[in-house]
Design an enzyme around this catalytic site. Sequence first.
Site, PDB file in Angstrom:
ATOM      1  N   HIS A   1      14.296  -4.444   7.884  1.00 13.30           N
ATOM      2  CA  HIS A   1      14.997  -3.213   8.291  1.00 13.30           C
ATOM      3  C   HIS A   1      14.193  -1.957   7.958  1.00 13.30           C
ATOM      4  O   HIS A   1      14.752  -0.948   7.543  1.00 13.30           O
ATOM      5  CB  HIS A   1      16.383  -3.147   7.639  1.00 13.30           C
ATOM      6  CG  HIS A   1      17.338  -4.163   8.188  1.00 13.30           C
ATOM      7  ND1 HIS A   1      17.992  -3.986   9.376  1.00 13.30           N
ATOM      8  CD2 HIS A   1      17.723  -5.378   7.713  1.00 13.30           C
ATOM      9  CE1 HIS A   1      18.765  -5.058   9.610  1.00 13.30           C
ATOM     10  NE2 HIS A   1      18.605  -5.910   8.634  1.00 13.30           N
TER      11      HIS A   1
ATOM     12  N   ASP B   1      17.990  -8.364   3.051  1.00 12.78           N
ATOM     13  CA  ASP B   1      18.657  -9.180   4.073  1.00 12.78           C
ATOM     14  C   ASP B   1      17.784  -9.345   5.308  1.00 12.78           C
ATOM     15  O   ASP B   1      16.895  -8.539   5.574  1.00 12.78           O
ATOM     16  CB  ASP B   1      19.996  -8.546   4.473  1.00 12.78           C
ATOM     17  CG  ASP B   1      19.814  -7.149   5.043  1.00 12.78           C
ATOM     18  OD1 ASP B   1      19.000  -6.376   4.464  1.00 12.78           O
ATOM     19  OD2 ASP B   1      20.466  -6.806   6.053  1.00 12.78           O
ATOM     20  N   GLU B   2      18.057 -10.395   6.037  1.00 12.58           N
ATOM     21  CA  GLU B   2      17.542 -10.596   7.387  1.00 12.58           C
ATOM     22  C   GLU B   2      16.028 -10.445   7.523  1.00 12.58           C
ATOM     23  O   GLU B   2      15.524  -9.841   8.465  1.00 12.58           O
ATOM     24  CB  GLU B   2      18.258  -9.639   8.369  1.00 12.58           C
ATOM     25  CG  GLU B   2      19.749  -9.906   8.435  1.00 12.58           C
ATOM     26  CD  GLU B   2      20.465  -9.074   9.491  1.00 12.58           C
ATOM     27  OE1 GLU B   2      21.393  -9.607  10.103  1.00 12.58           O
ATOM     28  OE2 GLU B   2      20.087  -7.902   9.703  1.00 12.58           O
ATOM     29  N   LEU B   3      15.305 -11.018   6.578  1.00 10.92           N
ATOM     30  CA  LEU B   3      13.854 -11.026   6.698  1.00 10.92           C
ATOM     31  C   LEU B   3      13.465 -11.953   7.848  1.00 10.92           C
ATOM     32  O   LEU B   3      13.902 -13.100   7.904  1.00 10.92           O
ATOM     33  CB  LEU B   3      13.240 -11.520   5.382  1.00 10.92           C
ATOM     34  CG  LEU B   3      11.725 -11.527   5.301  1.00 10.92           C
ATOM     35  CD1 LEU B   3      11.179 -10.108   5.423  1.00 10.92           C
ATOM     36  CD2 LEU B   3      11.290 -12.145   3.978  1.00 10.92           C
TER      37      LEU B   3
ATOM     38  N   GLU C   1      20.649 -13.390   0.794  1.00  7.20           N
ATOM     39  CA  GLU C   1      19.449 -14.143   1.175  1.00  7.20           C
ATOM     40  C   GLU C   1      18.405 -14.186   0.062  1.00  7.20           C
ATOM     41  O   GLU C   1      17.639 -15.149  -0.040  1.00  7.20           O
ATOM     42  CB  GLU C   1      18.789 -13.547   2.419  1.00  7.20           C
ATOM     43  CG  GLU C   1      19.596 -13.699   3.689  1.00  7.20           C
ATOM     44  CD  GLU C   1      20.361 -12.446   4.018  1.00  7.20           C
ATOM     45  OE1 GLU C   1      20.988 -11.879   3.090  1.00  7.20           O
ATOM     46  OE2 GLU C   1      20.338 -12.026   5.201  1.00  7.20           O
TER      47      GLU C   1
END
Lengths: 590, 590
Positions: A300, A364-366, A415
């Site tokens: 992000h 998050d959301e790597l 995560e």
Amino acid sequence: MAAKLDTRAPPLRPTRAIRAILTMLAHSPFTTLSLLLPLLAYSASLVLGNGETPVCLSPGFRILLDEHTAGLPLPHDLKAAVKRTEMALKDHGHAYLSPTAGREFFSKRKDNSTEDLAACEHVLTALHLALDPNVLGGAKAIPSILSSAVAPAESRPELEAYRLSVPLDGPATISAKTALGLFRGLTTFEQLWYSVPISHPSEHGSSGTSYTVLSRPDSLAASQQLPLGSSGSQGPAKTSTLPPQMLDAMAMVKLNVFHWHITDSNSPHQKYSEDEVRMIVQYAGERGIDVVLEIDTPGHTAIVAESHPDLVACYERTPFNTYAHQPPAGQLRFADPRVADFVSGVFTASAGLSGSRYFSTGGDELNVACMMEDEPTTELLDRNGWTLDEALDDFTRKTHATLIGLGKTPLVWQEMVLDHGPMWSLSRDTIVDIWKDSRDARAVLDRGYKIVHAPADYFYLDCGQGGWIAKEGGGNSWCDPFKSWARMYSFNPYENVDEAQKELVIGGQASLWAEQTDETNFETVMWPRAAAVAELFWTGSSGGRFPRSSVEALPRMHDIRYRMVESGVRAVPLQPYWCALRPGACVEGK
Amino acid sequence: MAAKLDTRAPPLRPTRAIRAILTMLAHSPFTTLSLLLPLLAYSASLVLGNGETPVCLSPGFRILLDEHTAGLPLPHDLKAAVKRTEMALKDHGHAYLSPTAGREFFSKRKDNSTEDLAACEHVLTALHLALDPNVLGGAKAIPSILSSAVAPAESRPELEAYRLSVPLDGPATISAKTALGLFRGLTTFEQLWYSVPISHPSEHGSSGTSYTVLSRPDSLAASQQLPLGSSGSQGPAKTSTLPPQMLDAMAMVKLNVFHWHITDSNSPHQKYSEDEVRMIVQYAGERGIDVVLEIDTPGHTAIVAESHPDLVACYERTPFNTYAHQPPAGQLRFADPRVADFVSGVFTASAGLSGSRYFSTGGDELNVACMMEDEPTTELLDRNGWTLDEALDDFTRKTHATLIGLGKTPLVWQEMVLDHGPMWSLSRDTIVDIWKDSRDARAVLDRGYKIVHAPADYFYLDCGQGGWIAKEGGGNSWCDPFKSWARMYSFNPYENVDEAQKELVIGGQASLWAEQTDETNFETVMWPRAAAVAELFWTGSSGGRFPRSSVEALPRMHDIRYRMVESGVRAVPLQPYWCALRPGACVEGK
């Protein structure tokens, strides 16, 4: 952060409320403190659920504040809070939700006729605030509300505690150990009142309006109707999407942490200045709300490429879905030691904007494809003999060390614990936000970390508005369906949690992301649903009665909803008004 | 209707926007008239999608109105509309949605640099309105916008038509046959403009803001920023949930019918006065919006029991779900001839509140159990030798005869045609609202009735907010999931419709019911989604290209959304702002 933060000023730009998140994070919800009644010590004669003994608020009602406790002046923000409560009660207009608008409490008749209204027999003229002088010790000043708002989570229950007493023969009293406790008590006191139209036989005919106090156990919070700045602080600029009324509404239901995801890949156009952030932090603190900033890394972060192209992999690569969870693609090259330095600099520059003990580093959301197709990254991995996860661990070790050195405890999304192998870099103090699925909590608890419940399947406020990535015919949101307040309220924080793990469950959180939310709709998306989350976690200690009953909570939800509307918050209706006036009439099977 | 309507004044009480419904009902969407471009005759040199030739609006821009056409004074509501457009353009602040906010249209450079801005070469100083005098014939006055708004559906396409021309060398012109046509043209004219920040080299340095016209085919509507009452009419009271800005926003996207479900079982606490209804009808008519009132019968009428208990079956019987679709239970005893008289009286008293040719008698969700357990009803059925459906047919015959006698064409919900056997009482003119399922349209068409597409599976604005009848843990709305604008836009009005039946499809409708909607959230629920419905049906004639592409429509939706926000409407964001500035960047697979 339009202004430079320091010489290593980051290009990260705070969003205009992108991912505003409400959270109970810093408060243990499982203590003996309750949002509602356990600490309210009414005179027994005031338990008026049957409407027998109303108490009216005197037109000359005053809140009496001992200007000096133990010889010390009271904090400014408490005095401001008292003024707000006085004003709110003076302009009070919240009607009792019944077909006869509360007139039944004044009826002498058994047939529920409301024509023969008795005069108000009990009139409350004053509320005394009492700060326990014993707790001050040798302090040279009484700590402000704000100072308690940024205290560590484990101390919050004691700091927020208060005792409220409204005897029939007055005056009422609130006693607490801190200014924050008194403030919470004031909020509850406000929530006890209803505006009831009563006809007084008088020389000038029959007219007049009075307030009655009802110890209805289903009132949840109360209104704050003061204009901005009355507390002595300034709200953020009018164009901001994070207006002070969000914080006022949070305080109404005693939500005590604002977890603020302040940067994201797509926020170059929407920025807060440092001063604006500081004003929000101040405004929140004066209302008992800790502002926990989040600088999400290493994902992000595409927008960093605008000023530091060398530090970002796969910037704007397409199709974006392959390289990121949302457009534009782009992630920090965290295997590069310059990135850890850069992020540490950002953390250092940002951490001081809030006095909170906590700071979120995201995680998050790597996106793995982005990194593994990035030559500079793969070269660095080869050179160091690292896996990608090991590189992430090293990056986290460095950046978290910076934070801890600044006196902050890191927060991360789930995560960081569950998706990247053993993360030796995460200190035992790290707090982990469960967001993907409520069933993920147990795995994090089993690794010994403290958690905050924020699972999308219960607490994501923005589910159910349709998918926002364009495609023909639309599509549903990834976390469909919409999470109703009753769904949120039905959550069991101890589901599948071992007895010994309960102390690791430190709070709950209702999250609002901003892909489809801005200043036009944040209130309608947030309220009154977040109030259900507040009650759920604030009453978590009441004997482990989970799941709680949303049918029983419904009248309280109606009450707080109409209180919010009365105070100018666009909280949405949960049922037709006809139902709100008739508890139990609009329940399935009734 | 707090005031008495007549001596048989009904106890039915109009809701505060309970079931406010937007509809395209009275307009045939499948003509050659389009909401957008087909009727816009731009100078070819003004087709500026590539940004080559911007036109700026002169600070002294005026709309020139020939005060007398064919010797007749222009109607008051057209003059008011012209003033609103002038004011809107004067205060215009809608930015062009691109990263450089439209400055690219003034750049001479090929590299998209925006520093070297050319002065505006083309400046528009005036717009001429031309009313075709030939159509007036021997008329003694030019008909008002309002008079066209209440015209029959089949005449609307001609009445709404206009021709707009904006040549580079000015002035612009709008020509039409009616005041309504000119008003529609004015609305489109407003939607062509963007506020672009341009640096003018001048004696006083480099500054200044100018407007540019872009014939971007993806602009959909435009803003109206005038305060209430500027048109000479009064909006409803401030406490009303049907504020005039809903009608202003409808006019922005040329929605031309407001189908107003004005009574329901649970609306005793929320009433409009007759004067308020008349004001709304007037305000709407001046904006080209026909107000079609609905008095829903014989279901959804429980509240009649408060004044006429003899006329209502199963009033407040529980469990309500057995006897009604929503609490409280209660339906008119339609087998009783007194009920038909009563309803005819209500229709007679209500019909005159709007000049519309149409009036809806409802007919949805009749509960059979309620009637068949009602002794007075079963006795009447026995006595007459009727089935329940035959009694309903008789009731409908009588009440519709009253309406037709009043010059009104009845509307009904689909059940009246599909669920109660042959309804001989329904005249061939009756218009049928399809609401339960889009697949139900064909069966109604096969019976030869005109239809309006309002199926819940596409056009119900209130789906997806969770169920509103309380039960533990909540539950989803009956018509889950949420209907996104893209879902609405993907509807094919001719799906499974025979060629010969197409003329029976007279419009589309986006419905908003009010169980979970009131003044706090009606705008966020309604906009910009209803704009997608407006475009869908207004462009229905464009060669039968259904389903239309929501991906192509997305930039237009962003544009109208930000125009609405600029004019004070709480239209919600569809994507992050970053995406709104970059058409195509946030599309799946891109």
